[in-house]
Design a protein around this motif. Sequence first.
Motif, PDB file in Angstrom:
ATOM      1  N   VAL A  10      -8.405 -27.163  18.176  1.00 55.44           N
ATOM      2  CA  VAL A  10      -8.415 -28.522  17.627  1.00 55.44           C
ATOM      3  C   VAL A  10      -6.975 -29.003  17.431  1.00 55.44           C
ATOM      4  O   VAL A  10      -6.634 -30.162  17.740  1.00 55.44           O
ATOM      5  CB  VAL A  10      -9.220 -28.569  16.306  1.00 55.44           C
ATOM      6  CG1 VAL A  10      -8.996 -29.878  15.559  1.00 55.44           C
ATOM      7  CG2 VAL A  10     -10.693 -28.348  16.586  1.00 55.44           C
ATOM      8  N   GLU A  11      -6.101 -28.140  16.918  1.00 51.99           N
ATOM      9  CA  GLU A  11      -4.698 -28.494  16.719  1.00 51.99           C
ATOM     10  C   GLU A  11      -4.035 -28.821  18.056  1.00 51.99           C
ATOM     11  O   GLU A  11      -3.287 -29.797  18.168  1.00 51.99           O
ATOM     12  CB  GLU A  11      -3.967 -27.330  16.029  1.00 51.99           C
ATOM     13  CG  GLU A  11      -2.491 -27.568  15.802  1.00 51.99           C
ATOM     14  CD  GLU A  11      -2.226 -28.682  14.795  1.00 51.99           C
ATOM     15  OE1 GLU A  11      -1.168 -29.323  14.907  1.00 51.99           O
ATOM     16  OE2 GLU A  11      -3.080 -28.918  13.922  1.00 51.99           O
ATOM     17  N   LEU A  12      -4.312 -28.028  19.083  1.00 48.97           N
ATOM     18  CA  LEU A  12      -3.749 -28.273  20.412  1.00 48.97           C
ATOM     19  C   LEU A  12      -4.228 -29.609  20.959  1.00 48.97           C
ATOM     20  O   LEU A  12      -3.428 -30.395  21.507  1.00 48.97           O
ATOM     21  CB  LEU A  12      -4.115 -27.140  21.373  1.00 48.97           C
ATOM     22  CG  LEU A  12      -3.617 -27.271  22.800  1.00 48.97           C
ATOM     23  CD1 LEU A  12      -2.092 -27.243  22.838  1.00 48.97           C
ATOM     24  CD2 LEU A  12      -4.198 -26.181  23.671  1.00 48.97           C
ATOM     25  N   LEU A  13      -5.520 -29.885  20.812  1.00 47.18           N
ATOM     26  CA  LEU A  13      -6.048 -31.169  21.275  1.00 47.18           C
ATOM     27  C   LEU A  13      -5.393 -32.334  20.540  1.00 47.18           C
ATOM     28  O   LEU A  13      -5.084 -33.376  21.131  1.00 47.18           O
ATOM     29  CB  LEU A  13      -7.570 -31.219  21.114  1.00 47.18           C
ATOM     30  CG  LEU A  13      -8.371 -30.331  22.070  1.00 47.18           C
ATOM     31  CD1 LEU A  13      -9.854 -30.393  21.706  1.00 47.18           C
ATOM     32  CD2 LEU A  13      -8.153 -30.771  23.506  1.00 47.18           C
ATOM     33  N   ALA A  14      -5.183 -32.165  19.230  1.00 48.33           N
ATOM     34  CA  ALA A  14      -4.540 -33.219  18.444  1.00 48.33           C
ATOM     35  C   ALA A  14      -3.107 -33.452  18.926  1.00 48.33           C
ATOM     36  O   ALA A  14      -2.665 -34.599  19.079  1.00 48.33           O
ATOM     37  CB  ALA A  14      -4.556 -32.856  16.965  1.00 48.33           C
ATOM     38  N   GLN A  15      -2.403 -32.339  19.185  1.00 46.08           N
ATOM     39  CA  GLN A  15      -1.027 -32.468  19.688  1.00 46.08           C
ATOM     40  C   GLN A  15      -1.004 -33.133  21.064  1.00 46.08           C
ATOM     41  O   GLN A  15      -0.146 -33.979  21.345  1.00 46.08           O
ATOM     42  CB  GLN A  15      -0.337 -31.102  19.757  1.00 46.08           C
ATOM     43  CG  GLN A  15      -0.013 -30.504  18.405  1.00 46.08           C
ATOM     44  CD  GLN A  15       0.527 -29.094  18.526  1.00 46.08           C
ATOM     45  OE1 GLN A  15       0.633 -28.550  19.621  1.00 46.08           O
ATOM     46  NE2 GLN A  15       0.872 -28.508  17.386  1.00 46.08           N
ATOM     47  N   GLN A  16      -1.939 -32.758  21.903  1.00 48.04           N
ATOM     48  CA  GLN A  16      -2.019 -33.370  23.233  1.00 48.04           C
ATOM     49  C   GLN A  16      -2.316 -34.862  23.127  1.00 48.04           C
ATOM     50  O   GLN A  16      -1.756 -35.691  23.857  1.00 48.04           O
ATOM     51  CB  GLN A  16      -3.080 -32.669  24.082  1.00 48.04           C
ATOM     52  CG  GLN A  16      -2.693 -31.291  24.549  1.00 48.04           C
ATOM     53  CD  GLN A  16      -3.833 -30.595  25.277  1.00 48.04           C
ATOM     54  OE1 GLN A  16      -4.977 -31.030  25.234  1.00 48.04           O
ATOM     55  NE2 GLN A  16      -3.495 -29.494  25.931  1.00 48.04           N
ATOM     56  N   LYS A  17      -3.185 -35.245  22.176  1.00 45.40           N
ATOM     57  CA  LYS A  17      -3.521 -36.663  21.991  1.00 45.40           C
ATOM     58  C   LYS A  17      -2.303 -37.431  21.481  1.00 45.40           C
ATOM     59  O   LYS A  17      -2.014 -38.539  21.952  1.00 45.40           O
ATOM     60  CB  LYS A  17      -4.691 -36.802  21.020  1.00 45.40           C
ATOM     61  CG  LYS A  17      -5.162 -38.236  20.846  1.00 45.40           C
ATOM     62  CD  LYS A  17      -6.373 -38.253  19.961  1.00 45.40           C
ATOM     63  CE  LYS A  17      -6.995 -39.573  19.734  1.00 45.40           C
ATOM     64  NZ  LYS A  17      -6.318 -40.782  19.891  1.00 45.40           N
ATOM     65  N   ILE A  18      -1.574 -36.826  20.553  1.00 45.35           N
ATOM     66  CA  ILE A  18      -0.372 -37.487  20.033  1.00 45.35           C
ATOM     67  C   ILE A  18       0.637 -37.682  21.165  1.00 45.35           C
ATOM     68  O   ILE A  18       1.239 -38.764  21.306  1.00 45.35           O
ATOM     69  CB  ILE A  18       0.228 -36.659  18.869  1.00 45.35           C
ATOM     70  CG1 ILE A  18      -0.695 -36.722  17.655  1.00 45.35           C
ATOM     71  CG2 ILE A  18       1.629 -37.136  18.515  1.00 45.35           C
ATOM     72  CD1 ILE A  18      -0.318 -35.787  16.534  1.00 45.35           C
ATOM     73  N   ALA A  19       0.828 -36.650  22.001  1.00 46.38           N
ATOM     74  CA  ALA A  19       1.773 -36.755  23.118  1.00 46.38           C
ATOM     75  C   ALA A  19       1.292 -37.812  24.112  1.00 46.38           C
ATOM     76  O   ALA A  19       2.101 -38.616  24.622  1.00 46.38           O
ATOM     77  CB  ALA A  19       1.931 -35.401  23.798  1.00 46.38           C
ATOM     78  N   ARG A  20       0.012 -37.867  24.376  1.00 51.87           N
ATOM     79  CA  ARG A  20      -0.544 -38.855  25.312  1.00 51.87           C
ATOM     80  C   ARG A  20      -0.363 -40.266  24.761  1.00 51.87           C
ATOM     81  O   ARG A  20       0.044 -41.198  25.473  1.00 51.87           O
ATOM     82  CB  ARG A  20      -2.017 -38.547  25.573  1.00 51.87           C
ATOM     83  CG  ARG A  20      -2.618 -39.435  26.651  1.00 51.87           C
ATOM     84  CD  ARG A  20      -4.069 -39.070  26.944  1.00 51.87           C
ATOM     85  NE  ARG A  20      -4.887 -39.207  25.735  1.00 51.87           N
ATOM     86  CZ  ARG A  20      -5.633 -38.233  25.210  1.00 51.87           C
ATOM     87  NH1 ARG A  20      -5.672 -37.052  25.769  1.00 51.87           N
ATOM     88  NH2 ARG A  20      -6.333 -38.445  24.125  1.00 51.87           N
ATOM     89  N   ASP A  21      -0.648 -40.430  23.467  1.00 54.32           N
ATOM     90  CA  ASP A  21      -0.480 -41.742  22.840  1.00 54.32           C
ATOM     91  C   ASP A  21       0.987 -42.177  22.866  1.00 54.32           C
ATOM     92  O   ASP A  21       1.291 -43.364  23.084  1.00 54.32           O
ATOM     93  CB  ASP A  21      -1.001 -41.722  21.401  1.00 54.32           C
ATOM     94  CG  ASP A  21      -2.531 -41.633  21.346  1.00 54.32           C
ATOM     95  OD1 ASP A  21      -3.173 -41.852  22.402  1.00 54.32           O
ATOM     96  OD2 ASP A  21      -3.079 -41.343  20.256  1.00 54.32           O
ATOM     97  N   ALA A  22       1.882 -41.211  22.656  1.00 56.05           N
ATOM     98  CA  ALA A  22       3.316 -41.540  22.682  1.00 56.05           C
ATOM     99  C   ALA A  22       3.723 -41.969  24.091  1.00 56.05           C
ATOM    100  O   ALA A  22       4.482 -42.944  24.255  1.00 56.05           O
ATOM    101  CB  ALA A  22       4.140 -40.341  22.223  1.00 56.05           C
ATOM    102  N   ARG A  23       3.231 -41.282  25.108  1.00 54.78           N
ATOM    103  CA  ARG A  23       3.549 -41.679  26.489  1.00 54.78           C
ATOM    104  C   ARG A  23       2.979 -43.069  26.793  1.00 54.78           C
ATOM    105  O   ARG A  23       3.637 -43.906  27.425  1.00 54.78           O
ATOM    106  CB  ARG A  23       2.989 -40.647  27.484  1.00 54.78           C
ATOM    107  CG  ARG A  23       3.773 -39.368  27.537  1.00 54.78           C
ATOM    108  CD  ARG A  23       3.346 -38.501  28.725  1.00 54.78           C
ATOM    109  NE  ARG A  23       1.911 -38.323  28.854  1.00 54.78           N
ATOM    110  CZ  ARG A  23       1.201 -37.323  28.341  1.00 54.78           C
ATOM    111  NH1 ARG A  23       1.816 -36.381  27.640  1.00 54.78           N
ATOM    112  NH2 ARG A  23      -0.084 -37.250  28.523  1.00 54.78           N
ATOM    113  N   TYR A  24       1.795 -43.324  26.334  1.00 51.11           N
ATOM    114  CA  TYR A  24       1.156 -44.619  26.561  1.00 51.11           C
ATOM    115  C   TYR A  24       1.961 -45.730  25.882  1.00 51.11           C
ATOM    116  O   TYR A  24       2.222 -46.782  26.467  1.00 51.11           O
ATOM    117  CB  TYR A  24      -0.288 -44.582  26.048  1.00 51.11           C
ATOM    118  CG  TYR A  24      -1.041 -45.861  26.214  1.00 51.11           C
ATOM    119  CD1 TYR A  24      -1.509 -46.267  27.464  1.00 51.11           C
ATOM    120  CD2 TYR A  24      -1.278 -46.703  25.121  1.00 51.11           C
ATOM    121  CE1 TYR A  24      -2.195 -47.453  27.612  1.00 51.11           C
ATOM    122  CE2 TYR A  24      -1.970 -47.878  25.262  1.00 51.11           C
ATOM    123  CZ  TYR A  24      -2.435 -48.256  26.509  1.00 51.11           C
ATOM    124  OH  TYR A  24      -3.109 -49.435  26.666  1.00 51.11           O
TER     125      TYR A  24
END
Length: 119
Positions: free
Chosen positions: A97-111
């Motif tokens: 869950v933590e990894l998914l959250a980090q991936q989502k934060i990174a994706r949102d930052a790229r977006y």
Amino acid sequence: MSGYKDLGFNERLSSAASAKRALLEKHKAQPRPDDPSVVEQRAARQALVAAREARNAERKAAKEIEAKRLAEEKALREATEKKEQAERAIAEEAARVELLAQQKIARDARYAARKARQR
């Protein structure tokens, strides 16, 4: 060497009768069932049997106790293993869950960065 001695019928008959008498005397010489020595021997044998049965019962009880102890240890070990496995599963899920959250934060930052460049 002496030669074969041919016994006559009467001699054979008398030797057979003497052999029968010897067997009868031998049988009569044996103690009776109510003789004190026979009773004592029988009591000693019964005491040995009782002692053997007591030892066997003691061994059986010890084996049962040991089997019960081993079963309890096995149940405790299995419960501990299940608990550890459940804790590992929870930790793995939390890490996922933590990894998914980090991936989502990174994706949102790229977006957000892409949108900022486009404006």
